[in-house]
Design a protein around this motif. Structure first.
Motif, PDB file in Angstrom:
ATOM      1  N   GLU A  39      31.422  76.929  13.938  1.00  0.00           N
ATOM      2  CA  GLU A  39      30.441  76.654  15.006  1.00  0.00           C
ATOM      3  C   GLU A  39      31.132  76.453  16.355  1.00  0.00           C
ATOM      4  N   GLN A  40      32.202  75.681  16.363  1.00  0.00           N
ATOM      5  CA  GLN A  40      32.943  75.458  17.607  1.00  0.00           C
ATOM      6  C   GLN A  40      33.603  76.753  18.071  1.00  0.00           C
ATOM      7  N   GLY A  41      34.106  77.545  17.136  1.00  0.00           N
ATOM      8  CA  GLY A  41      34.722  78.820  17.490  1.00  0.00           C
ATOM      9  C   GLY A  41      33.734  79.789  18.099  1.00  0.00           C
ATOM     10  N   MET A  42      32.513  79.835  17.545  1.00  0.00           N
ATOM     11  CA  MET A  42      31.484  80.717  18.103  1.00  0.00           C
ATOM     12  C   MET A  42      31.112  80.293  19.519  1.00  0.00           C
ATOM     13  N   GLY A  43      31.071  78.990  19.751  1.00  0.00           N
ATOM     14  CA  GLY A  43      30.798  78.487  21.093  1.00  0.00           C
ATOM     15  C   GLY A  43      31.896  78.870  22.069  1.00  0.00           C
ATOM     16  N   ILE A  48      33.920  82.309  26.475  1.00  0.00           N
ATOM     17  CA  ILE A  48      34.888  83.277  27.012  1.00  0.00           C
ATOM     18  C   ILE A  48      34.178  84.567  27.394  1.00  0.00           C
ATOM     19  N   ARG A  49      33.231  85.019  26.571  1.00  0.00           N
ATOM     20  CA  ARG A  49      32.476  86.235  26.888  1.00  0.00           C
ATOM     21  C   ARG A  49      31.696  86.063  28.186  1.00  0.00           C
ATOM     22  N   ASP A  50      31.069  84.897  28.364  1.00  0.00           N
ATOM     23  CA  ASP A  50      30.309  84.634  29.584  1.00  0.00           C
ATOM     24  C   ASP A  50      31.219  84.592  30.813  1.00  0.00           C
ATOM     25  N   LEU A  52      34.161  86.113  31.169  1.00  0.00           N
ATOM     26  CA  LEU A  52      34.611  87.473  31.459  1.00  0.00           C
ATOM     27  C   LEU A  52      33.502  88.322  32.064  1.00  0.00           C
ATOM     28  N   SER A  53      32.287  88.163  31.573  1.00  0.00           N
ATOM     29  CA  SER A  53      31.155  88.910  32.110  1.00  0.00           C
ATOM     30  C   SER A  53      30.886  88.536  33.562  1.00  0.00           C
ATOM     31  N   THR A  54      30.888  87.244  33.841  1.00  0.00           N
ATOM     32  CA  THR A  54      30.672  86.787  35.219  1.00  0.00           C
ATOM     33  C   THR A  54      31.790  87.255  36.135  1.00  0.00           C
ATOM     34  N   THR A  55      33.015  87.174  35.664  1.00  0.00           N
ATOM     35  CA  THR A  55      34.153  87.633  36.461  1.00  0.00           C
ATOM     36  C   THR A  55      34.040  89.119  36.739  1.00  0.00           C
ATOM     37  N   TRP A  56      33.656  89.904  35.742  1.00  0.00           N
ATOM     38  CA  TRP A  56      33.543  91.350  35.921  1.00  0.00           C
ATOM     39  C   TRP A  56      32.453  91.706  36.930  1.00  0.00           C
TER      40      TRP A  56
END
Length: 95
Positions: A39-43, A48-50, A52-56
């Motif tokens: 659960e913590q890993g999925m969070g 990290i995905r968010d 990277l997406s915002t940075t991109w």
């Protein structure tokens, strides 16, 4: 920053990370996939995905411009020049 870290390339850093993860799995039976499935890993993965997406969204257009207008033409020029040098070398060897 010392000279050792400065001269290390992206590929060697990536290989070092892969070897480190393999060593963790072999010696401590720890898997990054099992950690990411918790659960913590999925969070963490979602965070990290968010990031990277915002940075991109901010740097995507300039990066693509630099790629299309600078890097890609430079690679094409270098490849064409290399092919021409190889062709001239073959011609000169045949004489």
């Amino acid at each position: 920053m010392n000279k050792f870290n400065k001269d290390r390339g992206f590929i060697s850093t990536l290989l070092l990370i892969i070897v480190g993860l393999a060593a963790l799995k072999y010696f401590f039976d720890w898997s990054i996939f099992d950690a990411a499935a918790s659960e913590q890993g999925m969070g963490t993965v979602a965070y990290i995905r968010d990031v990277l997406s915002t940075t991109w969204t901010y740097i995507g257009a300039p990066v693509m411009f630099v790629w299309n207008e600078v890097v890609k033409p430079l690679f094409e020029f270098a490849f064409t020049a290399l092919r021409q040098m190889i062709g001239e070398g073959r011609t000169n060897l045949g004489q």
